[in-house]
Scaffold this active site. Structure first.
Site, mmCIF file in Angstrom:
data_model
loop_
_atom_site.group_PDB
_atom_site.id
_atom_site.type_symbol
_atom_site.label_atom_id
_atom_site.label_comp_id
_atom_site.label_asym_id
_atom_site.label_seq_id
_atom_site.Cartn_x
_atom_site.Cartn_y
_atom_site.Cartn_z
ATOM 1 N N ARG A 165 55.443 -46.702 34.688
ATOM 2 C CA ARG A 165 55.570 -45.509 34.658
ATOM 3 C C ARG A 165 54.556 -44.494 34.145
ATOM 4 O O ARG A 165 54.827 -43.615 33.327
ATOM 5 C CB ARG A 165 56.784 -45.647 33.267
ATOM 6 C CG ARG A 165 57.729 -46.522 33.496
ATOM 7 C CD ARG A 165 58.813 -45.935 34.530
ATOM 8 N NE ARG A 165 60.146 -46.847 34.562
ATOM 9 C CZ ARG A 165 59.924 -47.902 35.288
ATOM 10 N NH1 ARG A 165 58.920 -48.214 36.252
ATOM 11 N NH2 ARG A 165 60.876 -48.834 35.249
ATOM 12 N N SER A 239 66.315 -44.766 30.075
ATOM 13 C CA SER A 239 65.732 -45.384 29.245
ATOM 14 C C SER A 239 64.629 -44.504 28.473
ATOM 15 O O SER A 239 64.024 -43.776 29.170
ATOM 16 C CB SER A 239 64.677 -46.470 29.729
ATOM 17 O OG SER A 239 65.239 -47.562 30.491
ATOM 18 N N GLU A 335 59.532 -42.969 27.285
ATOM 19 C CA GLU A 335 59.402 -42.954 28.944
ATOM 20 C C GLU A 335 59.835 -41.460 29.198
ATOM 21 O O GLU A 335 59.026 -40.791 30.080
ATOM 22 C CB GLU A 335 60.263 -44.005 29.615
ATOM 23 C CG GLU A 335 60.194 -43.886 30.912
ATOM 24 C CD GLU A 335 61.187 -45.013 31.581
ATOM 25 O OE1 GLU A 335 61.100 -46.071 31.123
ATOM 26 O OE2 GLU A 335 61.726 -44.449 32.272
HETATM 27 C C1 LIG Z 1 71.146 -42.402 33.963
HETATM 28 C C2 LIG Z 1 69.834 -42.337 34.199
HETATM 29 C C3 LIG Z 1 68.998 -43.345 34.878
HETATM 30 C C4 LIG Z 1 67.651 -43.549 34.992
HETATM 31 N N1 LIG Z 1 67.256 -44.596 35.654
HETATM 32 C C5 LIG Z 1 65.742 -44.610 35.918
HETATM 33 C C6 LIG Z 1 65.501 -45.848 36.413
HETATM 34 O O1 LIG Z 1 66.079 -46.886 36.770
HETATM 35 N N2 LIG Z 1 63.972 -45.962 36.779
HETATM 36 C C7 LIG Z 1 63.153 -44.759 36.545
HETATM 37 O O2 LIG Z 1 61.907 -44.952 36.666
HETATM 38 N N3 LIG Z 1 63.832 -43.790 36.134
HETATM 39 C C8 LIG Z 1 65.043 -43.563 35.607
HETATM 40 N N4 LIG Z 1 65.584 -42.516 35.145
HETATM 41 C C9 LIG Z 1 64.589 -41.368 34.796
HETATM 42 C C10 LIG Z 1 64.599 -40.211 35.802
HETATM 43 O O3 LIG Z 1 65.946 -40.314 36.670
HETATM 44 C C11 LIG Z 1 63.465 -40.232 36.870
HETATM 45 O O4 LIG Z 1 62.272 -40.230 36.167
HETATM 46 C C12 LIG Z 1 63.483 -39.271 37.741
HETATM 47 O O5 LIG Z 1 62.578 -39.276 38.850
HETATM 48 C C13 LIG Z 1 63.325 -37.709 37.345
HETATM 49 O O6 LIG Z 1 63.464 -36.778 38.182
HETATM 50 P P1 LIG Z 1 63.911 -35.300 37.777
HETATM 51 O O7 LIG Z 1 63.739 -34.564 39.161
HETATM 52 O O8 LIG Z 1 65.283 -35.280 37.145
HETATM 53 O O9 LIG Z 1 62.486 -34.781 37.111
HETATM 54 P P2 LIG Z 1 62.478 -33.809 35.693
HETATM 55 O O10 LIG Z 1 63.371 -34.660 34.707
HETATM 56 O O11 LIG Z 1 63.039 -32.649 35.799
HETATM 57 O O12 LIG Z 1 61.119 -33.924 35.281
HETATM 58 C C14 LIG Z 1 60.472 -35.291 34.908
HETATM 59 C C15 LIG Z 1 58.927 -34.942 34.931
HETATM 60 O O13 LIG Z 1 58.283 -34.761 36.184
HETATM 61 C C16 LIG Z 1 57.596 -33.213 36.126
HETATM 62 N N5 LIG Z 1 58.092 -33.119 37.773
HETATM 63 C C17 LIG Z 1 59.288 -32.765 38.227
HETATM 64 N N6 LIG Z 1 59.029 -32.486 39.481
HETATM 65 C C18 LIG Z 1 57.791 -32.218 39.695
HETATM 66 C C19 LIG Z 1 56.851 -31.776 40.733
HETATM 67 N N7 LIG Z 1 57.715 -31.695 41.979
HETATM 68 N N8 LIG Z 1 55.745 -31.804 40.570
HETATM 69 C C20 LIG Z 1 55.271 -32.062 39.602
HETATM 70 N N9 LIG Z 1 55.857 -32.672 38.473
HETATM 71 C C21 LIG Z 1 57.179 -32.650 38.377
HETATM 72 C C22 LIG Z 1 58.153 -32.538 35.201
HETATM 73 O O14 LIG Z 1 57.286 -31.538 34.945
HETATM 74 C C23 LIG Z 1 58.484 -33.711 34.309
HETATM 75 O O15 LIG Z 1 57.121 -34.016 33.312
HETATM 76 C C24 LIG Z 1 67.067 -42.464 34.744
HETATM 77 C C25 LIG Z 1 67.517 -41.496 34.105
HETATM 78 C C26 LIG Z 1 68.941 -41.227 33.946
HETATM 79 C C27 LIG Z 1 69.550 -40.208 33.252
#
Ligand SMILES: Cc1cc2nc3c(=O)[nH]c(=O)nc-3n(C[C@H](O)[C@H](O)[C@H](O)COP(=O)(O)OP(=O)(O)OC[C@H]3O[C@@H](n4cnc5c(N)ncnc54)[C@H](O)[C@@H]3O)c2cc1C
Length: 346
Positions: A165, A239, A335
């Protein structure tokens, strides 16, 4: 590119918590992204890069700067003579749409990472992982915009410095990079990874030699649906804490009390422990505060039932951190990216 003012961060994040973004814009191209950065720079504003907000928690005071939502689209497929395929996707593509498209084309690689919310650009940030697969296993390269130099670069997997992570993009030295595109290596040859306990149980009586990536993806979706909350109904970022990585001695000590504590070797004499198991043992599963709580079937998943606040969620999370520390000496780390929010472990 249109810049909006005082936009609710509750609308932009799956936790549905946080104050307002003083400025907000959504960018659909590299040019728009550069314009947005110039907008922030000329006004002396800090900026925050947002995908779908499924892994962030903003403070109740909001963000006093420009929130830039990455909405850069585009998918491109190539196949080589060895049967490997490369798919390149814009950072604003929805990750799960890409997964669904690749598995329906019979391509192997992404199936275990089905049903994870968010965008393609965010998957390298925390090296998204689930069911025994991490996205670093699939990434070929990551295209980034260096916001200091205003130049585009291609990062190899080594450049991304992936860990559990973790990646360079989460650390201070990586804050200047914005992910604009990601290329993944997939395979047309079957490479099912079914060793993760729930998946192995799901396919116990199945001839796994004949499985398709779509069938594995469907299984992952079914298992996840049983365990995780529906983000359309409750606020969550999945998580909340990472699984703790501890020296073997600490793990062995803990097994004196928790004989069945799940753990995986994590290299160099370290073990990754199941935080969910520990929280369940300590009675956190399904425990509720007023508007927040631990999910009924997955205690690692903190949820917001509505009408709560970030400070309430943080107070709840801090109580968990204290409890686990008192009982095990382990300090849980978040996380989720907590923005301008103080947690006991950080
Ligand atoms: C129900 C649920 C289940 C999940 N299950 C998992 C799982 O099984 N495994 C797992 O690893 N995660 C899981 N996650 C966490 C999440 O889905 C992931 O981390 C996902 O990749 C976040 O994507 P996002 O576009 O929403 O990022 P955001 O939440 O918008 O951003 C997350 C971080 O990434 C940065 N960021 C976003 N886009 C960019 C970019 N283009 N360039 C640079 N930085 C950027 C942001 O600044 C921030 O720091 C889960 C979340 C939920 C709600």
């Amino acid at each position: 590119m249109r810049v909006l003012t005082n936009v609710s961060l509750q609308e932009l994040t799956t936790f549905r918590l946080g104050g307002v973004a003083r400025f907000f814009c959504s960018v659909t191209s590299l040019e728009e992204l550069r314009d947005a950065l110039a907008y922030a720079r000329t006004r002396g504003l800090p900026f925050f890069i947002l995908g779908k907000g499924s892994n962030v928690l903003f403070s109740d005071d909001g963000f006093d700067g420009l929130v830039i939502r990455i909405n850069i689209r585009g998918r491109h497929y190539e196949e080589d003579s060895k049967g490997d395929a490369r798919v390149t996707a814009g950072a604003g593509e929805l990750w799960d749409d890409l997964v669904a498209e690749t598995v329906s084309q019979g391509l192997w690689g992404m199936e275990n990472l089905s049903a994870i919310p968010g965008t393609v650009g965010a998957v390298p940030v925390q090296n998204v992982g689930a069911y025994g697969v991490e996205v670093r296993d699939l990434i070929d390269w990551v295209e980034v915009l260096d916001t200091k130099e205003n130049t585009l670069h291609i990062f190899s997997v080594a450049d991304c410095e992936f860990g559990y992570r973790e990646s360079i993009f989460k650390r201070p030295e990586g804050q200047q990079y914005i992910v604009t595109r990601v290329a993944f290596r997939l395979s047309t040859y079957p490479i099912p990874k079914l060793s993760y306990r729930d998946l192995a149980a799901y396919f116990e009586n199945t001839d796994t030699g004949r499985l398709t990536p779509k069938e594995v993806s469907d299984a992952v979706r079914t298992i996840r649906n049983r365990k995780l909350p529906d983000v359309t109904e409750v606020g969550t970022a999945g998580s909340f804490f990472k699984n703790p990585v501890v020296p073997e001695q600490v793990y062995k000590e803990l097994t004196r009390w928790f004989e069945y504590l799940p753990a995986h070797p994590h290299g160099e004499g370290m073990y990754k422990l199941s935080a969910a198991y520990l929280l369940e043992q300590f009675g956190w599963k399904g425990r509720r505060g007023e508007h927040v709580g631990c999910w009924d079937t997955q205690p690692l998943c903190l949820v917001h039932y509505g009408d709560g606040s970030t400070s309430e969620l943080i107070a709840f999370a801090n109580t968990i951190i204290e409890d686990v520390k008192e009982r095990t000496t382990i300090i849980l780390e978040p996380e989720v990216r907590c923005i301008d929010v103080e947690l006991r472990s950080v």
